[in-house]
Structures are given as C-alpha cells and as structure tokens.
Design a protein around this motif. Structure first.
Motif, PDB file in Angstrom:
ATOM      1  N   ASP A 138       0.620   2.536   7.165  1.00 24.08           N
ATOM      2  CA  ASP A 138       1.952   3.093   6.964  1.00 24.08           C
ATOM      3  C   ASP A 138       1.807   4.398   6.200  1.00 24.08           C
ATOM      4  N   PRO A 139       2.015   5.545   6.854  1.00 18.90           N
ATOM      5  CA  PRO A 139       1.830   6.826   6.162  1.00 18.90           C
ATOM      6  C   PRO A 139       2.847   7.073   5.062  1.00 18.90           C
ATOM      7  N   PHE A 140       3.891   6.241   4.988  1.00 21.62           N
ATOM      8  CA  PHE A 140       4.930   6.426   3.969  1.00 21.62           C
ATOM      9  C   PHE A 140       4.973   5.255   2.990  1.00 21.62           C
ATOM     10  N   GLY A 141       3.997   4.352   3.067  1.00 23.17           N
ATOM     11  CA  GLY A 141       3.989   3.167   2.225  1.00 23.17           C
ATOM     12  C   GLY A 141       3.179   3.353   0.961  1.00 23.17           C
ATOM     13  N   GLY A 142       3.046   2.277   0.212  1.00 23.57           N
ATOM     14  CA  GLY A 142       2.277   2.300  -1.025  1.00 23.57           C
ATOM     15  C   GLY A 142       3.129   2.644  -2.222  1.00 23.57           C
ATOM     16  N   PRO A 143       2.622   2.386  -3.423  1.00 30.28           N
ATOM     17  CA  PRO A 143       3.388   2.658  -4.650  1.00 30.28           C
ATOM     18  C   PRO A 143       3.825   4.108  -4.785  1.00 30.28           C
ATOM     19  N   ASP A 144       2.988   5.047  -4.294  1.00 30.73           N
ATOM     20  CA  ASP A 144       3.332   6.467  -4.410  1.00 30.73           C
ATOM     21  C   ASP A 144       3.931   7.025  -3.129  1.00 30.73           C
ATOM     22  N   LYS A 145       4.132   6.135  -2.122  1.00 34.82           N
ATOM     23  CA  LYS A 145       4.700   6.511  -0.818  1.00 34.82           C
ATOM     24  C   LYS A 145       3.867   7.578  -0.114  1.00 34.82           C
ATOM     25  N   GLU A 146       2.561   7.607  -0.394  1.00 33.69           N
ATOM     26  CA  GLU A 146       1.662   8.568   0.222  1.00 33.69           C
ATOM     27  C   GLU A 146       0.767   7.934   1.284  1.00 33.69           C
ATOM     28  N   GLY A 147       1.001   6.669   1.607  1.00 32.11           N
ATOM     29  CA  GLY A 147       0.214   6.009   2.640  1.00 32.11           C
ATOM     30  C   GLY A 147      -0.466   4.755   2.139  1.00 32.11           C
ATOM     31  N   GLN A 148      -0.535   3.751   3.021  1.00 30.60           N
ATOM     32  CA  GLN A 148      -1.138   2.481   2.636  1.00 30.60           C
ATOM     33  C   GLN A 148      -1.647   1.762   3.880  1.00 30.60           C
ATOM     34  N   LEU A 149      -2.897   1.312   3.822  1.00 36.53           N
ATOM     35  CA  LEU A 149      -3.483   0.535   4.907  1.00 36.53           C
ATOM     36  C   LEU A 149      -3.411  -0.940   4.536  1.00 36.53           C
ATOM     37  N   LEU A 150      -2.766  -1.729   5.382  1.00 38.36           N
ATOM     38  CA  LEU A 150      -2.578  -3.155   5.143  1.00 38.36           C
ATOM     39  C   LEU A 150      -3.257  -3.968   6.234  1.00 38.36           C
TER      40      LEU A 150
END
Length: 355
Positions: A138-150
């Motif tokens: 998710d390029p808009f996910g994560g605590p800083d909204k900078e991307g997160q791979l789940l």
C-alpha cells in the motif's frame, strides 16, 4: 492463526470524521469484526511462517532488483506480517489516505448517517477480501502514510496447504510479487503522486452530486450498452471519468502483470517449484462455490484476475522484443505508460516508443 499486529494508524480524521462520504473508522471496525478466523496452525509452524515471511521480503527484493534493474541504492526493508483483522484496519487506513480529498464532500444533517452506512458496507467488503489477500503493498499505508508492505500470514498458510506446495517456496513466491509492487512505487518516484491524482479525479467525479444527475440522464442509453462494458463500474462514468478510469485500469493491469511476470521470471534457482506453484495457483484462482463466484464478480475480482494475465502477457512480449531495459521505458513518465488499447496490443506501444 494469530499474528501480532503492527501498530495501526487511525482510519479516520479525529476531528472531522463526518465530512467524509465514508466513515473509515467504522469500516475498519466492521470488517475486523466480521472477518473469518484463519486456519488452526500449531504455534511452532505459525512462528516459522511469520519469521520466514518477514525475512524473505528482504531476500525477495534483492532478486527483484537484479531481474528488473529497479531500486538500486534504495534501503532493503522487511515487510510487516499481519493477521486478517490487522489487514482490514490497514486497508481502511490506506483507502482513507488515498481518497480523503475526493470523499470529503458530504455536508448537511444526514451526512453522519450516510457516512456510517457507507462505512458498514465498505467494512463488509473488506471482511470478504481479508480472507483472500495474500499480501499487499500500500503506497499510502503505514504509520507515516509513506508506504507499507503487508503479508497476511493466515492466508499464505491456508493457500499453501490447499495447493500442497512447498511452504518456503510459496512464501518466497508471494514475497517476490509484493516486493515488485513496492519497487514499482519506490523506484519510480513520480508513480505514487500520479496514481493518487488519478484516483482523486475518478472518485471525486463519482462523489459529485452533479455526476449522479448526469448518470440518471444517461441511464437508458447506458443500460443498452451494458453488454459491451468490461464491468459494472463503467456504467457510473461520464466520458471524462471513463478516460480517467481507462488510464487507471491500464496502470493497474501493468503493475499487476509486471509483478506476476517477475515472480515467475526469477526462476527455479530461487523458487525450485515455481512451475508447479504457478499451475496450481492459476487453477485456484478459478475456483470457489457459486456464492463466492457471484461475490467475486460483483466486487470486480474476476476482472482483477484477468488483469494479471493481460498485464503479464504485455510484459513478456515487450521484454522478449526489447529486453528489460526496453520494458523499463514504461517508467519514464506518465506519457510512456501503455494505454488500455496498448496493453492488448504491445506492438503498438513498442512502435510508439520507437522500439
């Protein structure tokens, strides 16, 4: 299967939730409550799966970089391993971040009620998807909204068991796909903003009250044309929205197909049973009972599956005729992305690029 969830970001604005068309906090809570539990897995096996998935994301991205030539110099980061409720919460947060501008339009005394209804409906959809998603960048996910791979550990374990393929091979194969998506958005520096802008144009148009009036005016002609549409989403679009939709569909097809190509092209040296996994996974994508197939059709999942095949065919053709460097011209700018027509006719894109 229980996995310790990462700290999730809030899924809706603290001070102005009712301004959004969707109550994302309610969507997350609904989806997490409704989602089915994962498979029962012995503790030792569950711990091995979680550890391997987290570690394999780093190794997988090395292989993806070597094959694609993308991402040189970027940090190598592990992914987050989550359970189904955590995926729901993260997906709701990512969708909130992606659509916050476009959907912050509802006003008036009934806005909170409408937002709550949309939140519940969205939560139901997320609960359905949460038992099927293997992983996601998710390029808009994560605590800083900078991307997160789940990586959704219960689903990876369940799919591997159902297909009866080697566990570590399958986990690496899934990681290759998701790491390719991460590199697409981190190595191609303009892609994240371009994608967000296009989504805002599309969603903003659909959320506009004038768009609804236009839709009702066009409804008789639209219904006559339904058999020629690829999916029901296209019924709800003006010509301007359809142009944005076509660009997003072409981009999504490219991203999914490119990732599908990479996860196989890395080859048996990395995933020894890759041919077996691909064959069984392709058959698994076709499966499901009647209700499952109906829901998949309504949610556009069947169309998504076609995207994998069409995008992978485009990628294979271009790489075969122009090499990986030639294919990587797609990432030069928004103008070098293939159109929807070019996805189906890769030679047309090669001609446009002078290759």
């Amino acid at each position: 299967m229980t996995v310790q969830s990462p700290k999730s970001p809030e899924t809706a604005g603290e001070t102005d939730r009712t301004r959004s068309v969707v109550d994302w906090r309610l969507a997350a809570a609904t989806g997490a409550f409704l989602v089915r539990s994962g498979p029962v897995v012995p503790r030792a096996e569950a711990e091995t799966a979680v550890t391997e998935l987290r570690e394999l994301t780093v190794e997988a991205e090395v292989h993806v970089r070597e094959l694609t030539g993308l991402g040189d110099g970027l940090p190598l980061l592990p992914g987050e391993v989550v359970d189904r409720p955590a995926w729901v919460r993260s997906a709701a947060a990512g969708l909130d971040a992606l659509t916050s501008k476009a959907l912050a339009r509802e006003k008036g005394p009934f806005a909170p009620v409408l937002a709550a209804g949309a939140g519940v409906q969205t939560g139901v959809v997320l609960s359905f998807l949460a038992s099927r998603v293997l992983g996601q960048y998710d390029p808009f996910g994560g605590p800083d909204k900078e991307g997160q791979l789940l990586l959704v550990a219960p689903n990876v374990v369940a799919a591997q068991r159902a297909m009866n393929v080697p566990a570590k091979d399958f986990r690496m194969w899934v990681c290759l796909h998701e790491c390719t998506h991460r590199l697409q958005f981190t190595a191609v520096t303009w892609l994240r903003d371009y994608f967000a802008d296009e989504v805002e144009r599309l969603v903003g148009g659909l959320a506009d009250a004038d768009g609804l009036g236009d839709l009702l005016g066009r409804l008789p002609d639209t219904i006559k044309d339904v058999k020629n549409r690829r999916n029901l989403a296209e019924l709800f679009q003006s010509p301007q929205q359809r142009a944005v939709f076509d660009r997003l569909l072409a981009l999504s097809t490219l991203l999914e197909g490119h990732a599908d190509y990479v996860m196989d092209a890395v080859g048996p040296a990395v995933v020894p049973s890759v041919a077996t996994i691909r064959g069984r996974f392709t058959e698994r994508r076709k499966g499901g009972g009647l209700l499952d197939r109906v829901l998949r059709s309504l949610l556009g999942i069947d169309a998504k599956i076609r995207q994998y095949a069409e995008g992978a065919a485009f990628t294979r053709h271009v790489v075969a005729h122009a090499g990986m460097d030639g294919f990587n011209a797609v990432w030069t700018s928004p103008n070098t992305l293939p159109t929807r027509a070019e996805i189906a006719d890769p030679d047309a894109w090669l001609r446009r690029m002078g290759r």
